[in-house]
Design an enzyme around this catalytic site. Structure first.
Site, PDB file in Angstrom:
ATOM      1  N   TYR A 102     -20.059  -7.862 -18.090  1.00 58.71           N
ATOM      2  CA  TYR A 102     -18.898  -7.695 -18.981  1.00 58.71           C
ATOM      3  C   TYR A 102     -17.653  -8.316 -18.363  1.00 58.71           C
ATOM      4  O   TYR A 102     -16.877  -8.980 -19.037  1.00 58.71           O
ATOM      5  CB  TYR A 102     -18.644  -6.205 -19.263  1.00 58.71           C
ATOM      6  CG  TYR A 102     -17.584  -5.978 -20.316  1.00 58.71           C
ATOM      7  CD1 TYR A 102     -17.935  -5.826 -21.659  1.00 58.71           C
ATOM      8  CD2 TYR A 102     -16.226  -5.937 -19.979  1.00 58.71           C
ATOM      9  CE1 TYR A 102     -16.972  -5.646 -22.628  1.00 58.71           C
ATOM     10  CE2 TYR A 102     -15.258  -5.762 -20.947  1.00 58.71           C
ATOM     11  CZ  TYR A 102     -15.625  -5.603 -22.271  1.00 58.71           C
ATOM     12  OH  TYR A 102     -14.677  -5.434 -23.232  1.00 58.71           O
ATOM     13  N   PHE A 159      -5.181 -29.881 -38.617  1.00 61.56           N
ATOM     14  CA  PHE A 159      -6.500 -29.575 -39.165  1.00 61.56           C
ATOM     15  C   PHE A 159      -6.342 -28.334 -40.049  1.00 61.56           C
ATOM     16  O   PHE A 159      -5.381 -27.584 -39.893  1.00 61.56           O
ATOM     17  CB  PHE A 159      -7.463 -29.317 -38.003  1.00 61.56           C
ATOM     18  CG  PHE A 159      -8.841 -28.937 -38.445  1.00 61.56           C
ATOM     19  CD1 PHE A 159      -9.640 -29.849 -39.113  1.00 61.56           C
ATOM     20  CD2 PHE A 159      -9.328 -27.667 -38.210  1.00 61.56           C
ATOM     21  CE1 PHE A 159     -10.907 -29.493 -39.524  1.00 61.56           C
ATOM     22  CE2 PHE A 159     -10.599 -27.318 -38.622  1.00 61.56           C
ATOM     23  CZ  PHE A 159     -11.392 -28.227 -39.278  1.00 61.56           C
ATOM     24  N   ASP A 160      -7.274 -28.090 -40.967  1.00 64.58           N
ATOM     25  CA  ASP A 160      -7.041 -27.022 -41.956  1.00 64.58           C
ATOM     26  C   ASP A 160      -6.859 -25.625 -41.356  1.00 64.58           C
ATOM     27  O   ASP A 160      -5.960 -24.889 -41.748  1.00 64.58           O
ATOM     28  CB  ASP A 160      -8.075 -27.042 -43.098  1.00 64.58           C
ATOM     29  CG  ASP A 160      -9.509 -27.024 -42.612  1.00 64.58           C
ATOM     30  OD1 ASP A 160      -9.720 -27.023 -41.387  1.00 64.58           O
ATOM     31  OD2 ASP A 160     -10.419 -27.014 -43.448  1.00 64.58           O
ATOM     32  N   ASP A 178      -4.333 -30.284 -29.698  1.00 65.64           N
ATOM     33  CA  ASP A 178      -5.502 -29.747 -30.402  1.00 65.64           C
ATOM     34  C   ASP A 178      -6.652 -30.659 -29.989  1.00 65.64           C
ATOM     35  O   ASP A 178      -6.793 -31.771 -30.492  1.00 65.64           O
ATOM     36  CB  ASP A 178      -5.249 -29.761 -31.913  1.00 65.64           C
ATOM     37  CG  ASP A 178      -6.409 -29.163 -32.690  1.00 65.64           C
ATOM     38  OD1 ASP A 178      -7.436 -28.837 -32.060  1.00 65.64           O
ATOM     39  OD2 ASP A 178      -6.293 -29.033 -33.926  1.00 65.64           O
ATOM     40  N   ALA A 223     -10.085 -30.820 -29.865  1.00 68.65           N
ATOM     41  CA  ALA A 223     -11.499 -30.751 -30.270  1.00 68.65           C
ATOM     42  C   ALA A 223     -12.284 -32.003 -29.868  1.00 68.65           C
ATOM     43  O   ALA A 223     -13.404 -31.910 -29.384  1.00 68.65           O
ATOM     44  CB  ALA A 223     -11.604 -30.519 -31.768  1.00 68.65           C
ATOM     45  N   LYS A 238     -17.285 -29.182 -30.818  1.00 72.49           N
ATOM     46  CA  LYS A 238     -17.323 -30.632 -31.023  1.00 72.49           C
ATOM     47  C   LYS A 238     -17.729 -31.332 -29.726  1.00 72.49           C
ATOM     48  O   LYS A 238     -18.896 -31.356 -29.393  1.00 72.49           O
ATOM     49  CB  LYS A 238     -15.960 -31.126 -31.522  1.00 72.49           C
ATOM     50  CG  LYS A 238     -15.690 -30.855 -32.994  1.00 72.49           C
ATOM     51  CD  LYS A 238     -15.361 -29.436 -33.302  1.00 72.49           C
ATOM     52  CE  LYS A 238     -14.922 -29.227 -34.725  1.00 72.49           C
ATOM     53  NZ  LYS A 238     -13.699 -28.469 -34.843  1.00 72.49           N
ATOM     54  N   HIS A 265     -11.255 -24.421 -49.972  1.00 76.78           N
ATOM     55  CA  HIS A 265     -12.405 -25.322 -50.151  1.00 76.78           C
ATOM     56  C   HIS A 265     -13.708 -24.739 -49.634  1.00 76.78           C
ATOM     57  O   HIS A 265     -14.776 -25.138 -50.066  1.00 76.78           O
ATOM     58  CB  HIS A 265     -12.133 -26.684 -49.512  1.00 76.78           C
ATOM     59  CG  HIS A 265     -11.860 -26.622 -48.043  1.00 76.78           C
ATOM     60  ND1 HIS A 265     -10.701 -26.085 -47.529  1.00 76.78           N
ATOM     61  CD2 HIS A 265     -12.594 -27.003 -46.969  1.00 76.78           C
ATOM     62  CE1 HIS A 265     -10.748 -26.164 -46.205  1.00 76.78           C
ATOM     63  NE2 HIS A 265     -11.883 -26.715 -45.847  1.00 76.78           N
TER      64      HIS A 265
END
Ligand SMILES: *Cc1c(COP(=O)(O)O)cnc(C)c1O
Length: 461
Positions: free
Chosen positions: A73, A125-126, A216, A218, A259, A451
């Site tokens: 843990y 990004f969304d 960001d 990714a 990604k 979407h």
């Protein structure tokens, strides 16, 4: 002329069967799914290009890591393996694992953004946009103009428009700008890369006005590969050296590890040096994700992520990966099918507006092409256009996207050359009957990220 396919720098040890439905069955399935490809059962899809996120094939080393994962843990060995590897790669002092990219946004953004503030990005990004708005702030996109023109070839179409960036800061006042976000590669602009030169300029502006700069991250490895290919200064630098330099210009990063880190689940937050910020991140992580040394992941996931981070930087692998997409693009060139050119890192973004000039933005050309690709060949893709963009949060009116793409996102190390030929053949067939393809209207939608869940129906004119 079709270019050569770059051979796989691996061989196949385990396979997964996929099913092929008939065209009639697919027409029935997509209707049942209310013309939303997210509603399809994955087993009814032949080639799944919905996303490159979490759909990667792990290596034998990573699977071995799954067995070695330490499930303690607190203070597990796999946590330290991951943190040490990430510190080495990014040159940041603090690394916090979380369960995926949006969790990183949820943990970090409310610490920088509040009601009345804005955040500026080369393009959000969304989910990133959603977390800016959930924090009470507003998201402003500021990508270079050439990103909006799919047929204009430019080496770094993902760049921030630095002139406009400074103008926006001055219009709102620097104290209102809580955050600048550099998305690398620029997902919503077609996986287009961002140059080091641009990151340097943005970093200088951020410093000038005292605004924190967050990457960001990714697709940071694909972005580094493009920098090596396209930015003269870096042609003799290693991927690792380029990454170190890129991250040196920012204060923090959020990352979806689903990604470029070639795993199926995971995310990271990196903080360059602020112990105070890291302390707050730990507090939020414990509330939202779990204790700091697992951050919503199991020990085995931390272990395979630690290995995947390194595998994703292998230059032979990156050459093969980008090569797959360049191969497909070259076939489309031969048939006059437009896409965001030159190709981006993680997929091909077909210019659906060019394919269907008769379908207006508010009848969603990108979604219409995604539906046709499923009917034609069982290929699942998605809209990156007005359908994804959604409504203005203030006026509730449909926003008009700068472009209407259908994205064929390519999972890492999953599909072969023959699959790419099927993608090309399907697009060529659809182009032949493009004039008879109809638009769609939304019959139901949720308030945010619509979407993923909306229902649609064809507009028969
Ligand atoms: C995927 C992605 C995210 C969100 O990450 P998840 O792991 O899907 O939550 C954020 N930003 C960019 C640029 C992405 O591609």
């Amino acid at each position: 002329m079709t270019i050569k396919y770059v051979p796989e720098p691996f061989r196949i040890k385990m396979v997964e069967r996929i099913k092929m439905l008939t065209r009639e069955e697919r027409i029935e399935k997509i209707k049942e799914a209310k013309y939303n490809l997210f509603n399809l059962k994955a087993e009814d899809v032949y080639i799944d290009l919905l996303t490159d996120s979490g759909t990667n094939a792990m290596s034998d080393y990573q699977w071995a890591g799954i067995m070695r994962g330490d499930e303690a843990y607190a203070g597990g060995r796999s946590y330290f393996n991951l943190v040490e590897n990430a510190q080495e790669i990014f040159g940041y002092k603090y690394i916090q694992p979380v369960h995926q990219g949006r969790a990183a946004e949820k943990v970090l953004f409310p610490l920088m953004l509040t009601e009345g503030k804005i955040a500026i990005s080369n393009m959000f990004f969304d989910t990133t946009r959603a977390h800016v708005e959930l924090a009470g702030a507003r998201a402003v996109d500021c990508v270079v103009k050439e990103a909006g023109n799919p047929s204009v070839r430019a080496p770094f179409k993902g760049n921030m428009d630095v002139e406009r960036l400074e103008k926006i800061i001055n219009e709102h006042g620097k104290e209102k700008v809580g955050l600048i976000v550099m998305t690398i590669t620029n997902n919503s602009a077609g996986g287009q890369p961002v140059s080091v030169k641009n990151i340097r300029e943005v970093s200088a502006i951020a410093k000038k006005y005292g605004i924190p700069l967050c990457i960001d991250a990714a697709r940071y490895a694909e972005n580094a590969y493009f920098i090596k290919q396209r930015e003269e200064e870096f042609k003799n630098k290693s991927i690792k050296e380029i990454i170190k330099e890129v991250f040196s210009y920012a204060d923090a990063f959020t990352m979806s590890a689903k990604k470029d880190a070639i795993v199926n689940m995971g995310g990271l937050i990196g903080i360059k040096e602020s112990a105070e910020l890291y302390q707050k991140i730990k507090a939020n992580t414990i509330c939202f994700e779990g204790f700091t040394t697992y951050g919503g992941l199991s020990g085995r996931e931390l272990e395979s992520l630690a290995i995947g981070l390194t595998e994703g930087l292998d230059e032979n692998y990156l050459r093969y990966r980008i090569g797959q997409i360049e191969y497909l693009a070259s076939i489309l060139d031969d048939h006059g099918i437009a896409y965001q050119a030159p190709v981006g890192g993680h997929g091909l973004f077909i210019d659906a507006q060019a394919m269907f000039p008769h379908i207006p933005y508010n009848e969603f050309p990108g979604q219409a092409l995604a539906i046709e690709l499923y009917i034609e060949a069982g290929i699942r893709s998605c809209d990156i256009g007005s359908y994804m963009l959604g409504n203005d949060p203030d006026t509730k009116e449909q926003l008009k996207s700068e472009f209407e793409f259908t994205r064929l996102a390519i999972p890492r190390r999953v599909y072969t050359q023959a699959h790419f030929d099927i993608m090309a053949d399907a697009l060529i067939e659809i182009k032949k009957r493009a004039a008879s393809v109809n638009g769609y209207r939304i019959t139901w939608e949720p308030p945010v990220l619509r979407h993923f869940q909306a229902s649609l129906e064809p507009i028969n004119k």
